[in-house]
Design a protein around this motif. Structure first.
Motif, mmCIF file in Angstrom:
data_model
loop_
_atom_site.group_PDB
_atom_site.id
_atom_site.type_symbol
_atom_site.label_atom_id
_atom_site.label_comp_id
_atom_site.label_asym_id
_atom_site.label_seq_id
_atom_site.Cartn_x
_atom_site.Cartn_y
_atom_site.Cartn_z
ATOM 1 N N LEU A 2 53.662 79.273 41.696
ATOM 2 C CA LEU A 2 52.408 78.606 41.855
ATOM 3 C C LEU A 2 52.520 77.573 42.928
ATOM 4 O O LEU A 2 51.668 77.463 43.795
ATOM 5 C CB LEU A 2 52.110 77.840 40.352
ATOM 6 N N PHE A 5 51.931 79.295 46.285
ATOM 7 C CA PHE A 5 50.655 79.566 46.447
ATOM 8 C C PHE A 5 49.824 77.983 46.771
ATOM 9 O O PHE A 5 48.836 78.023 47.889
ATOM 10 C CB PHE A 5 49.942 79.957 45.039
ATOM 11 N N LEU A 9 47.857 77.137 50.340
ATOM 12 C CA LEU A 9 46.376 76.841 50.406
ATOM 13 C C LEU A 9 46.318 75.590 51.381
ATOM 14 O O LEU A 9 45.543 75.461 51.971
ATOM 15 C CB LEU A 9 45.853 76.474 49.008
ATOM 16 N N ASN A 12 46.355 76.208 54.989
ATOM 17 C CA ASN A 12 45.091 76.783 55.349
ATOM 18 C C ASN A 12 44.181 76.078 56.327
ATOM 19 O O ASN A 12 43.849 74.914 56.373
ATOM 20 C CB ASN A 12 44.409 77.255 54.137
ATOM 21 N N HIS A 141 52.265 123.992 15.189
ATOM 22 C CA HIS A 141 52.100 123.475 16.667
ATOM 23 C C HIS A 141 53.573 124.068 17.340
ATOM 24 O O HIS A 141 54.613 123.619 16.757
ATOM 25 C CB HIS A 141 52.034 121.879 16.613
ATOM 26 N N GLU A 143 55.405 122.507 19.503
ATOM 27 C CA GLU A 143 56.499 121.528 19.825
ATOM 28 C C GLU A 143 57.433 121.105 18.443
ATOM 29 O O GLU A 143 58.611 121.079 18.551
ATOM 30 C CB GLU A 143 55.653 120.180 20.138
ATOM 31 N N VAL A 144 56.788 121.587 17.305
ATOM 32 C CA VAL A 144 57.644 121.395 15.992
ATOM 33 C C VAL A 144 58.307 122.613 15.661
ATOM 34 O O VAL A 144 59.276 122.471 14.770
ATOM 35 C CB VAL A 144 56.863 120.828 14.842
ATOM 36 N N SER A 188 64.292 113.437 20.296
ATOM 37 C CA SER A 188 63.627 114.517 19.646
ATOM 38 C C SER A 188 62.533 115.101 20.608
ATOM 39 O O SER A 188 62.330 116.123 20.781
ATOM 40 C CB SER A 188 63.020 114.429 18.330
ATOM 41 N N GLU A 189 61.432 114.073 20.742
ATOM 42 C CA GLU A 189 60.291 114.325 21.278
ATOM 43 C C GLU A 189 60.348 115.229 22.646
ATOM 44 O O GLU A 189 59.997 116.028 22.874
ATOM 45 C CB GLU A 189 59.583 113.154 21.748
ATOM 46 N N MET B 1 40.211 82.489 53.852
ATOM 47 C CA MET B 1 41.517 82.523 53.123
ATOM 48 C C MET B 1 41.350 82.990 51.416
ATOM 49 O O MET B 1 41.649 82.505 50.419
ATOM 50 C CB MET B 1 42.337 81.070 52.872
ATOM 51 N N ILE B 3 41.749 85.393 49.836
ATOM 52 C CA ILE B 3 42.672 86.207 49.029
ATOM 53 C C ILE B 3 43.621 85.190 48.268
ATOM 54 O O ILE B 3 43.929 85.355 47.137
ATOM 55 C CB ILE B 3 43.643 86.984 50.011
ATOM 56 N N PHE B 4 43.944 84.070 48.898
ATOM 57 C CA PHE B 4 44.640 82.983 48.344
ATOM 58 C C PHE B 4 44.074 82.422 47.080
ATOM 59 O O PHE B 4 44.627 82.339 46.076
ATOM 60 C CB PHE B 4 45.122 81.811 49.103
ATOM 61 N N ARG B 5 42.816 82.241 47.272
ATOM 62 C CA ARG B 5 41.909 81.646 46.128
ATOM 63 C C ARG B 5 42.009 82.820 44.807
ATOM 64 O O ARG B 5 42.015 82.310 43.633
ATOM 65 C CB ARG B 5 40.420 81.301 46.538
ATOM 66 N N LEU B 7 44.485 85.165 44.198
ATOM 67 C CA LEU B 7 45.726 84.892 43.827
ATOM 68 C C LEU B 7 45.627 84.000 42.811
ATOM 69 O O LEU B 7 46.498 84.120 41.844
ATOM 70 C CB LEU B 7 46.814 85.060 45.000
ATOM 71 N N PHE B 8 45.443 82.806 43.206
ATOM 72 C CA PHE B 8 45.396 81.465 42.535
ATOM 73 C C PHE B 8 44.689 81.580 41.392
ATOM 74 O O PHE B 8 45.297 81.396 40.254
ATOM 75 C CB PHE B 8 44.755 80.498 43.337
ATOM 76 N N THR B 11 46.627 84.034 38.982
ATOM 77 C CA THR B 11 47.853 83.405 38.237
ATOM 78 C C THR B 11 47.328 82.294 37.199
ATOM 79 O O THR B 11 47.948 82.523 36.109
ATOM 80 C CB THR B 11 48.386 82.348 39.312
ATOM 81 N N ILE B 15 48.578 83.014 33.344
ATOM 82 C CA ILE B 15 49.461 82.013 32.600
ATOM 83 C C ILE B 15 48.574 81.637 31.205
ATOM 84 O O ILE B 15 49.319 81.457 30.396
ATOM 85 C CB ILE B 15 49.648 80.533 33.447
ATOM 86 N N SER B 118 49.799 117.519 15.165
ATOM 87 C CA SER B 118 49.472 117.283 16.884
ATOM 88 C C SER B 118 50.847 117.171 17.472
ATOM 89 O O SER B 118 50.939 116.727 18.430
ATOM 90 C CB SER B 118 48.697 116.084 16.842
ATOM 91 N N GLY B 119 51.963 118.193 16.906
ATOM 92 C CA GLY B 119 53.040 118.384 17.781
ATOM 93 C C GLY B 119 54.148 117.262 17.454
ATOM 94 O O GLY B 119 54.099 116.400 16.450
ATOM 95 N N ILE B 120 54.979 117.173 18.422
ATOM 96 C CA ILE B 120 56.120 116.348 18.076
ATOM 97 C C ILE B 120 56.067 114.962 17.849
ATOM 98 O O ILE B 120 54.993 114.436 18.778
ATOM 99 C CB ILE B 120 57.438 116.672 18.869
ATOM 100 N N GLN B 122 57.204 110.673 17.358
ATOM 101 C CA GLN B 122 58.525 109.790 17.777
ATOM 102 C C GLN B 122 58.559 108.630 16.683
ATOM 103 O O GLN B 122 57.616 108.467 15.606
ATOM 104 C CB GLN B 122 58.140 109.005 18.988
ATOM 105 N N ASP B 126 59.500 110.606 13.636
ATOM 106 C CA ASP B 126 60.697 111.542 14.385
ATOM 107 C C ASP B 126 60.977 112.442 13.254
ATOM 108 O O ASP B 126 61.624 112.165 12.310
ATOM 109 C CB ASP B 126 61.638 110.860 14.995
#
Lengths: 360, 239
Positions: A2, A5, A9, A12, A141, A143-144, A188-189, B1, B3-5, B7-8, B11, B15, B118-120, B122, B126
């Motif tokens: 910050l 920045f 400014l 500038n 499916h 995949e399984v 596994s996936e 400028m 772009i700086f404003r 960016l500011f 940010t 935060i 719908s398949g495998i 995780q 799993d």
């Protein structure tokens, strides 16, 4: 951050900053470019739908777009016997390319520790057009599906955990996983998805029949007559161009010594007793023996089975057999000649699907 | 400028966003405590009796808890949405929530059908978690394994793999809890406990006798009969 920045400014505007800004942007672009070189994205390898074929009923690759790298990994895994508990049995043990990925000349297949399967290994091609896998459609499916052969005591007899541990301890595999999925850990996936990319990409569409349909070849007279007989007697279940309608039917095979009731095992409905999936007739010449338990060893015997069916004597068989199939001995041979025109010798020798360079 | 404003402002927004998310950093921890005959369940060690006087030992007790909602708030991330409660491993769930008062908890005991086809998957889903039917695709929702002298099955085993998602055999179900008034303070953890009473597993809506049904490894009539008893097993532990 910050503070920098705010400093900017305060300074500038000045020429100094615009030069600085320009170089910053330049270096950012250069950095992104170098990064993109370092992190190579996998190359897409989309499924090719043969001309004139229907679209697959559902997209098996919806959440798993095939890539060159994923396919290569799947191919390596498919041919790797080390993934089984005794180091001998790979997917390929029961799905051999020269038999259109069925088990050649075996009614049942061999698993670890001298075990046998209880069904005939089905041929693997055009899986992208299927709606369920295994003879009873129990797998919903692609995949399984591999979870079953990996863990079955009469197939590869291994645990998924052990398979992953073997893969993760191998540097070559780790780099293949990294290339395919951007991360070197085998999960596994990723294991199942890469296998699906390989098996799901196997397409059989270059038999003499296909060439005739594309206008590149012509049936001889016997095949031509056989094709007509096929359309009259077989095509209601073995529907072109896939030569299956993906349905489950009772084709008159008796209850076998394993008491295998087929589709009923999956649905629990007694009306599904002894129903099995209608297999594709493509590559039938090389994928013998036939039927869910491999109990018929030759194509002429299969035709004889259907010629001998009688709906009156066995009302539990599919209603399609209400119309009796009748063929003269000559017609029977004509039909068989046509069925042999479904052999796709391109697939049987296609190096893309053949054994890869061993990495173990 | 300009772009700086820009960016500011970016940010500043960043935060602020980080600060807000710190404010959301409270956690509701849901503990599952398992009882039979009024005793806390210990795997393998100790025996229990069901209402029919059948004595049994428990080797495995696992089930899926998914699609949780706390006062209507759902958790879309898979790692928060799907949980495997396993007596041998993990018996609690942590959910990130904003500070506030909460009184209602809903979860699905099971796995929604879309994840079955719908398949495998995780994480908790799993297949390596050993809660997956390999030959007839689908998840086992509730797994109870053990032994009982009342079981006429091989080696006196009890093997209940209760599941099913299709052909009218779906057993996954939502269970709703009134959790009183749970106050979640900012950046803190509050806990609630769900009691899981196995006595009701054998006897609530339906009666399940080990002598009659020691084995259930398929979706279907028996699985549905057992699953009808699930809701009665789960209650909120009073403060």
């Amino acid at each position: 951050m910050l503070q920098i920045f705010l400093q900017c400014l305060q300074l500038n505007p000045s020429k100094f900053i615009s030069i600085k800004l320009f170089t910053t942007i330049l270096f950012t672009f250069l950095f992104v470019f170098l990064c993109s070189l370092a992190i190579q994205k996998p190359t897409p390898l989309p499924l090719q739908i043969p001309k004139g074929w229907p679209k697959p009923p559902s997209d098996i690759f919806k959440n798993n777009k095939p890539t060159v790298e994923g396919f290569a990994l799947g191919r390596q895994l498919f041919y790797d016997g080390n993934l089984s508990s005794d180091g001998n049995i790979s997917c390929e043990s029961c799905h051999q390319q020269f038999a259109s990925f069925a088990t050649f000349d075996h009614d049942l297949s061999h698993g670890v520790n001298n075990t046998f399967s209880t069904r005939n290994a089905p041929a693997l091609f055009n899986l992208a057009w299927m709606e369920g896998y295994h003879w009873d459609g129990g797998i919903n499916h692609i995949e399984v599906q591999p979870v079953h052969p990996f863990t079955s005591p009469n197939e590869m007899g291994e645990t998924i955990e052990n398979v992953l541990a073997k893969l993760n301890s191998n540097a070559e595999y780790r780099s293949m996983f990294k290339a395919a999925f951007g991360d070197e850990e085998a999960t596994s996936e990723r294991l199942m998805k890469s296998l699906a990319q390989f098996t799901g990409s196997i397409v059989s569409s270059n038999s003499k029949y296909d060439k005739v349909m594309r206008g590149e070849d012509e049936f001889n007279n016997i095949e031509k007559k056989g094709y007509e007989l096929f359309k009259q007697n077989c095509s209601s279940c073995h529907k072109e161009p896939l030569f299956t309608d993906n349905s489950y039917r009772n084709n008159g095979m008796p209850l076998n010594r394993f008491n295998d009731v087929g589709r009923m095992l999956v649905t629990g409905r007694s009306s599904d007793s002894l129903k099995f999936k209608v297999p594709s007739l493509r590559n039938i010449q090389v994928s013998y023996p036939y039927m869910h338990d491999g109990s018929i060893f030759s194509v002429p015997q299969v035709v004889d089975h259907y010629l001998g069916l009688s709906f009156e004597n066995n009302p539990f068989i599919d209603t399609v057999f209400k119309r009796k199939i009748e063929l003269t001995p000559r017609q029977k041979n004509e039909l068989i000649y046509f069925l042999y025109a479904l052999t796709d010798s391109t697939l049987l020798k296609d190096e893309r699907f053949g054994p890869p360079k061993r990495i173990f | 400028m300009k772009i700086f404003r820009t960016l500011f402002f970016v940010t500043v927004i960043f935060i602020t966003a980080v600060n807000i998310s710190f404010g959301q950093n409270s956690t509701l921890k849901i503990n599952f405590e398992h009882y039979a005959n009024g005793k806390k369940i210990v795997l393998s060690d100790s025996s229990y009796n069901n209402i029919f006087g059948e004595q049994y030992f428990i080797k495995k007790l696992r089930y899926y808890v998914s699609n949780l909602k706390v006062n209507g708030q759902a958790f879309t991330e898979d790692s928060l949405n799907y949980h495997l409660i396993d007596l041998a491993k993990s018996t609690s769930i942590k959910l990130p929530l904003t500070a506030g008062k909460y009184n209602k908890l809903v979860f699905m005991l099971g796995v929604d059908s879309s994840r079955n086809c719908s398949g495998i998957q995780q994480g908790a889903l799993d297949p390596a978690k050993d809660m997956f039917w390999t030959w007839n695709t689908g998840y086992v929702v509730f797994k109870l394994e053990g032994t009982s002298s009342s079981s006429n099955a091989d080696r006196n085993r009890i093997e209940h793999h209760v599941g099913g998602y299709r052909f009218g055999n779906n057993i996954s179900q939502f269970i709703t809890f009134n959790i009183g008034e749970v106050v979640l303070k900012p950046d803190s953890i509050s806990e609630i406990t769900i009691n899981v009473n196995l006595d009701r597993y054998w006897d609530s809506v339906n009666t399940i006798r080990i002598s009659e049904d020691p084995i259930c490894t398929l979706p279907g009539t028996l699985a549905k009969k057992i699953a009808a008893n699930f809701p009665a097993m789960f209650t909120v532990k009073p403060e």
